[in-house]
Design a protein around this motif. Structure first.
Motif, short mmCIF file in Angstrom:
data_model
loop_
_atom_site.label_atom_id
_atom_site.label_comp_id
_atom_site.label_asym_id
_atom_site.label_seq_id
_atom_site.Cartn_x
_atom_site.Cartn_y
_atom_site.Cartn_z
N GLN A 233 23.23 -15.23 15.79
CA GLN A 233 23.16 -16.29 16.78
C GLN A 233 24.31 -16.10 17.77
O GLN A 233 25.47 -16.11 17.41
CB GLN A 233 23.27 -17.66 16.09
N GLN B 177 24.59 -17.99 20.70
CA GLN B 177 24.79 -19.19 21.50
C GLN B 177 26.22 -19.70 21.43
O GLN B 177 26.71 -20.06 20.37
CB GLN B 177 23.85 -20.29 21.00
N THR C 89 23.94 -13.93 29.67
CA THR C 89 22.67 -14.27 29.03
C THR C 89 22.75 -15.56 28.22
O THR C 89 21.79 -16.33 28.19
CB THR C 89 22.24 -13.13 28.09
N TYR C 90 23.87 -15.78 27.56
CA TYR C 90 23.98 -16.90 26.62
C TYR C 90 24.96 -17.94 27.17
O TYR C 90 26.08 -17.61 27.55
CB TYR C 90 24.45 -16.39 25.26
N TRP C 91 24.51 -19.19 27.18
CA TRP C 91 25.29 -20.26 27.77
C TRP C 91 25.47 -21.42 26.81
O TRP C 91 24.55 -21.76 26.04
CB TRP C 91 24.59 -20.78 29.03
#
Length: 124
Positions: free
Chosen positions: A1, A3, A112-114
């Motif tokens: 993960q 995120q 890409t991930y926020w």
């Protein structure tokens, strides 16, 4: 993960300090950069600070140099944004982002991930 999960933020008076935290499980994975961005109402998202955890390279926007510091804690897989001498113009939603092989760490499209964002409000 991958995120990012942010915490911190809040309301302070001008001249005060806050610390934002960003937990990122892939913190030291090869090729990842971590960036802090902010967005004020009616403004575009702008890069504030960034770090390349593998070697600790950092970058700051001119508007925050000397006041903000980005650091990493590898044991906690966390990146911090320490904000000192806050000004009313720092008021914004702050976002942590992770991107792989980022060429421009202040270009939001490369991340890409926020995280979900955290509000910082500085009153005069």
């Amino acid at each position: 993960q991958v995120q990012p999960v942010e915490s911190g933020g809040g309301s302070v008076q001008a001249g005060g300090s806050l610390r934002l935290s960003c937990a990122v499980p892939i913190l030291r994975s090869s090729g990842y950069s971590i960036g802090w961005f902010r967005a004020a109402p009616d403004n575009e998202r702008e890069g504030v600070a960034a770090i390349y955890p593998r070697d600790g390279t950092t970058r700051y926007a001119d508007s925050v140099k000397g006041r903000f510091t980005i650091t990493q804690d590898n044991a906690k897989s966390t990146v911090y944004l320490n904000m000192n001498n806050l000004k009313p113009e720092d008021t914004a939603s702050y976002y942590c982002a992770a991107g792989h092989y980022v060429a421009d760490t202040f270009r939001a499209q490369e991340f890409t991930y926020w995280g979900q964002g955290t509000q910082v409000t500085v009153s005069s």
